[in-house]
Design a protein around this motif. Sequence first.
Motif, PDB file in Angstrom:
ATOM      1  N   GLU A  45       0.833  -1.208   0.000  1.00 33.46           N
ATOM      2  CA  GLU A  45       0.000   0.000   0.000  1.00 33.46           C
ATOM      3  C   GLU A  45       0.867   1.258   0.000  1.00 33.46           C
ATOM      4  OE1 GLU A  45      -2.777  -0.130   3.236  1.00 33.46           O
ATOM      5  OE2 GLU A  45      -4.037  -1.629   2.240  1.00 33.46           O
ATOM      6  N   GLN A  46       0.416   2.266  -0.746  1.00 28.86           N
ATOM      7  CA  GLN A  46       1.105   3.555  -0.765  1.00 28.86           C
ATOM      8  C   GLN A  46       0.146   4.655  -0.333  1.00 28.86           C
ATOM      9  OE1 GLN A  46       4.009   4.509  -3.962  1.00 28.86           O
ATOM     10  NE2 GLN A  46       2.921   2.913  -5.091  1.00 28.86           N
ATOM     11  N   TYR A  47       0.689   5.587   0.452  1.00 31.84           N
ATOM     12  CA  TYR A  47      -0.058   6.771   0.887  1.00 31.84           C
ATOM     13  C   TYR A  47       0.802   7.992   0.549  1.00 31.84           C
ATOM     14  CZ  TYR A  47      -1.758   2.941   3.758  1.00 31.84           C
ATOM     15  OH  TYR A  47      -2.226   1.735   4.167  1.00 31.84           O
ATOM     16  N   PRO A  48       0.195   9.191   0.541  1.00 26.42           N
ATOM     17  CA  PRO A  48       1.020  10.373   0.277  1.00 26.42           C
ATOM     18  C   PRO A  48       2.199  10.442   1.254  1.00 26.42           C
ATOM     19  CG  PRO A  48      -1.290  10.961   0.179  1.00 26.42           C
ATOM     20  CD  PRO A  48      -1.228   9.533   0.678  1.00 26.42           C
ATOM     21  N   VAL A  49       3.388  10.671   0.716  1.00 23.00           N
ATOM     22  CA  VAL A  49       4.592  10.776   1.543  1.00 23.00           C
ATOM     23  C   VAL A  49       4.767  12.236   1.933  1.00 23.00           C
ATOM     24  CG1 VAL A  49       7.086  10.479   1.597  1.00 23.00           C
ATOM     25  CG2 VAL A  49       5.651   8.824   0.382  1.00 23.00           C
ATOM     26  N   ILE A  50       4.755  12.493   3.229  1.00 21.38           N
ATOM     27  CA  ILE A  50       4.904  13.860   3.720  1.00 21.38           C
ATOM     28  C   ILE A  50       6.252  13.961   4.424  1.00 21.38           C
ATOM     29  CG2 ILE A  50       3.955  15.608   5.274  1.00 21.38           C
ATOM     30  CD1 ILE A  50       1.183  14.166   4.711  1.00 21.38           C
ATOM     31  N   SER A  51       7.112  14.833   3.912  1.00 23.42           N
ATOM     32  CA  SER A  51       8.461  14.979   4.474  1.00 23.42           C
ATOM     33  C   SER A  51       8.432  16.001   5.594  1.00 23.42           C
ATOM     34  CB  SER A  51       9.432  15.438   3.382  1.00 23.42           C
ATOM     35  OG  SER A  51       9.414  14.527   2.312  1.00 23.42           O
ATOM     36  N   THR A  52       8.839  15.572   6.786  1.00 26.28           N
ATOM     37  CA  THR A  52       8.826  16.466   7.941  1.00 26.28           C
ATOM     38  C   THR A  52      10.153  17.204   8.047  1.00 26.28           C
ATOM     39  OG1 THR A  52       7.398  14.903   9.066  1.00 26.28           O
ATOM     40  CG2 THR A  52       8.466  16.558  10.436  1.00 26.28           C
ATOM     41  N   ALA A  53      10.049  18.518   8.229  1.00 19.94           N
ATOM     42  CA  ALA A  53      11.259  19.331   8.395  1.00 19.94           C
ATOM     43  C   ALA A  53      11.068  20.268   9.581  1.00 19.94           C
ATOM     44  CB  ALA A  53      11.537  20.140   7.138  1.00 19.94           C
ATOM     45  N   ILE A  54      12.171  20.603  10.240  1.00 25.85           N
ATOM     46  CA  ILE A  54      12.082  21.533  11.373  1.00 25.85           C
ATOM     47  C   ILE A  54      12.537  22.929  10.947  1.00 25.85           C
ATOM     48  CG2 ILE A  54      12.385  19.762  13.156  1.00 25.85           C
ATOM     49  CD1 ILE A  54      15.218  22.235  12.386  1.00 25.85           C
ATOM     50  N   LEU A  55      12.036  23.922  11.684  1.00 21.31           N
ATOM     51  CA  LEU A  55      12.534  25.298  11.602  1.00 21.31           C
ATOM     52  C   LEU A  55      12.992  25.651  13.005  1.00 21.31           C
ATOM     53  CD1 LEU A  55       9.664  27.139   9.701  1.00 21.31           C
ATOM     54  CD2 LEU A  55      11.987  26.801   8.854  1.00 21.31           C
ATOM     55  N   ALA A  56      14.115  26.351  13.112  1.00 21.31           N
ATOM     56  CA  ALA A  56      14.628  26.709  14.436  1.00 21.31           C
ATOM     57  C   ALA A  56      14.867  28.206  14.528  1.00 21.31           C
ATOM     58  CB  ALA A  56      15.928  25.954  14.723  1.00 21.31           C
ATOM     59  N   LEU A  57      14.151  28.843  15.457  1.00 27.11           N
ATOM     60  CA  LEU A  57      14.420  30.246  15.758  1.00 27.11           C
ATOM     61  C   LEU A  57      15.319  30.259  16.998  1.00 27.11           C
ATOM     62  CD1 LEU A  57      12.085  33.291  15.673  1.00 27.11           C
ATOM     63  CD2 LEU A  57      13.498  32.894  17.678  1.00 27.11           C
TER      64      LEU A  57
ATOM     65  N   ASN B 225       3.116  24.422  13.572  1.00 27.55           N
ATOM     66  CA  ASN B 225       3.501  23.695  12.340  1.00 27.55           C
ATOM     67  C   ASN B 225       2.630  24.135  11.185  1.00 27.55           C
ATOM     68  OD1 ASN B 225       1.438  21.147  11.805  1.00 27.55           O
ATOM     69  ND2 ASN B 225       1.460  21.851  13.922  1.00 27.55           N
ATOM     70  N   GLN B 226       3.081  23.798   9.979  1.00 23.48           N
ATOM     71  CA  GLN B 226       2.433  24.289   8.770  1.00 23.48           C
ATOM     72  C   GLN B 226       2.648  23.310   7.620  1.00 23.48           C
ATOM     73  OE1 GLN B 226       4.537  27.542   6.796  1.00 23.48           O
ATOM     74  NE2 GLN B 226       2.599  28.551   6.341  1.00 23.48           N
ATOM     75  N   PRO B 227       1.557  22.868   6.955  1.00 24.93           N
ATOM     76  CA  PRO B 227       1.760  22.096   5.724  1.00 24.93           C
ATOM     77  C   PRO B 227       2.546  22.942   4.728  1.00 24.93           C
ATOM     78  CG  PRO B 227      -0.545  22.036   6.407  1.00 24.93           C
ATOM     79  CD  PRO B 227       0.134  23.080   7.249  1.00 24.93           C
ATOM     80  N   TRP B 228       3.461  22.309   4.005  1.00 25.85           N
ATOM     81  CA  TRP B 228       4.342  23.072   3.102  1.00 25.85           C
ATOM     82  C   TRP B 228       4.360  22.335   1.757  1.00 25.85           C
ATOM     83  CZ3 TRP B 228       5.635  27.818   3.192  1.00 25.85           C
ATOM     84  CH2 TRP B 228       6.751  28.305   2.494  1.00 25.85           C
ATOM     85  N   PRO B 229       3.445  22.687   0.861  1.00 30.30           N
ATOM     86  CA  PRO B 229       3.232  21.878  -0.353  1.00 30.30           C
ATOM     87  C   PRO B 229       4.240  22.162  -1.467  1.00 30.30           C
ATOM     88  CG  PRO B 229       1.674  23.688  -0.306  1.00 30.30           C
ATOM     89  CD  PRO B 229       2.482  23.794   0.959  1.00 30.30           C
ATOM     90  N   PHE B 230       5.542  22.199  -1.140  1.00 34.19           N
ATOM     91  CA  PHE B 230       6.562  22.521  -2.152  1.00 34.19           C
ATOM     92  C   PHE B 230       7.666  21.473  -2.154  1.00 34.19           C
ATOM     93  CE2 PHE B 230       4.730  26.455  -0.432  1.00 34.19           C
ATOM     94  CZ  PHE B 230       4.102  26.933  -1.568  1.00 34.19           C
ATOM     95  N   PRO B 231       7.476  20.201  -2.568  1.00 35.41           N
ATOM     96  CA  PRO B 231       6.199  19.738  -3.098  1.00 35.41           C
ATOM     97  C   PRO B 231       5.298  19.072  -2.046  1.00 35.41           C
ATOM     98  CG  PRO B 231       7.883  18.130  -3.613  1.00 35.41           C
ATOM     99  CD  PRO B 231       8.562  19.238  -2.860  1.00 35.41           C
TER     100      PRO B 231
ATOM    101  N   GLY C 170       5.508  18.688   2.102  1.00 33.86           N
ATOM    102  CA  GLY C 170       6.191  18.672   3.390  1.00 33.86           C
ATOM    103  C   GLY C 170       5.327  19.171   4.522  1.00 33.86           C
ATOM    104  N   LEU C 171       5.882  19.037   5.726  1.00 33.89           N
ATOM    105  CA  LEU C 171       5.289  19.628   6.919  1.00 33.89           C
ATOM    106  C   LEU C 171       6.419  20.322   7.661  1.00 33.89           C
ATOM    107  CD1 LEU C 171       2.746  19.810   8.840  1.00 33.89           C
ATOM    108  CD2 LEU C 171       3.860  17.993  10.145  1.00 33.89           C
ATOM    109  N   MET C 172       6.289  21.635   7.869  1.00 37.22           N
ATOM    110  CA  MET C 172       7.293  22.380   8.611  1.00 37.22           C
ATOM    111  C   MET C 172       6.851  22.445  10.077  1.00 37.22           C
ATOM    112  SD  MET C 172       9.257  23.120   6.108  1.00 37.22           S
ATOM    113  CE  MET C 172      10.449  24.266   6.758  1.00 37.22           C
TER     114      MET C 172
END
Length: 260
Positions: free
Chosen positions: A127-139, A196-202, A204-206
């Motif tokens: 089975e395949q599902y949309p792959v969402i790449s998780t990335a962090i942002l650091a202030l 956090n924020q969905p980041w559709p480029f292409p 991801g999740l920030m």
Amino acid sequence: MHREKHFCWFIFDNDQLLIEHRDGQYMVPESLNPPVPLSFKLDVSSPEKENCVVAIPEPGVEINNSRYFFTSLREAWGFLDSGLYKIAGRAAQILYWEMHSRFCPVCGIPTQQTTPITKVCPSCHFEQYPVISTAILALVRKGDQILLVQARNFKGTFHGLVAGFLEAGETLEECVAREVREETGLTVNNITYFANQPWPFPSGLMVGFIADYVEGELVLQEEELKSAAFFDRAHLPELPRKLSLARKMIDWWLESNPSS
Ligand SMILES: [Zn+2]
């Protein structure tokens, strides 16, 4: 009385989204039939909005009237309200997944779609599902300053926050500490979740975190960063656009640290 169902059309020509300009407002087309002939369409309705369709126009379709135009998903942020923009991002992510999951990665034969976000291999049942790449942002805060960087992959001349992808087996906080250390040579602590924020480029999740500087001298990872420095509020460089979580975090810091 029967009322015909209208669809919300999220029509993407590569990374370009079709926008309609009508009665002084910008929107995505909402109509029974799409405004251009399509080569592909997929239902992407969600609890937030029903009857949403993501679609690809037929090759070579040209728009010859001023009511419709294509613009990049990033630029569409300036045209659509936040609710519609969020759905456009979701539609873009599902379309990206659709285009990149046509064959089973295990045995290579064409997949079959069983739900809007599930595909199954008819042979090995993988089975395949949309792959969402998780990335962090650091202030990273240091006294009355924050760390801002220019990454080589930024689209523009602005300064943003340290960012990086989560690795296998890592917690988000470990990822923040590692990315800051790898990219700038600095050690941080007090790593706390912000938003956090969905980041559709292409696709991801920030995930944003606030952290405090502990020790170290700035040593840049040259492959990733063009520059990095601590800035106080009176001497900020060009900042990311308000679309981004990075900018929301910087704005939060500015509001929570008013100058005396
Ligand atoms: Zn298979």
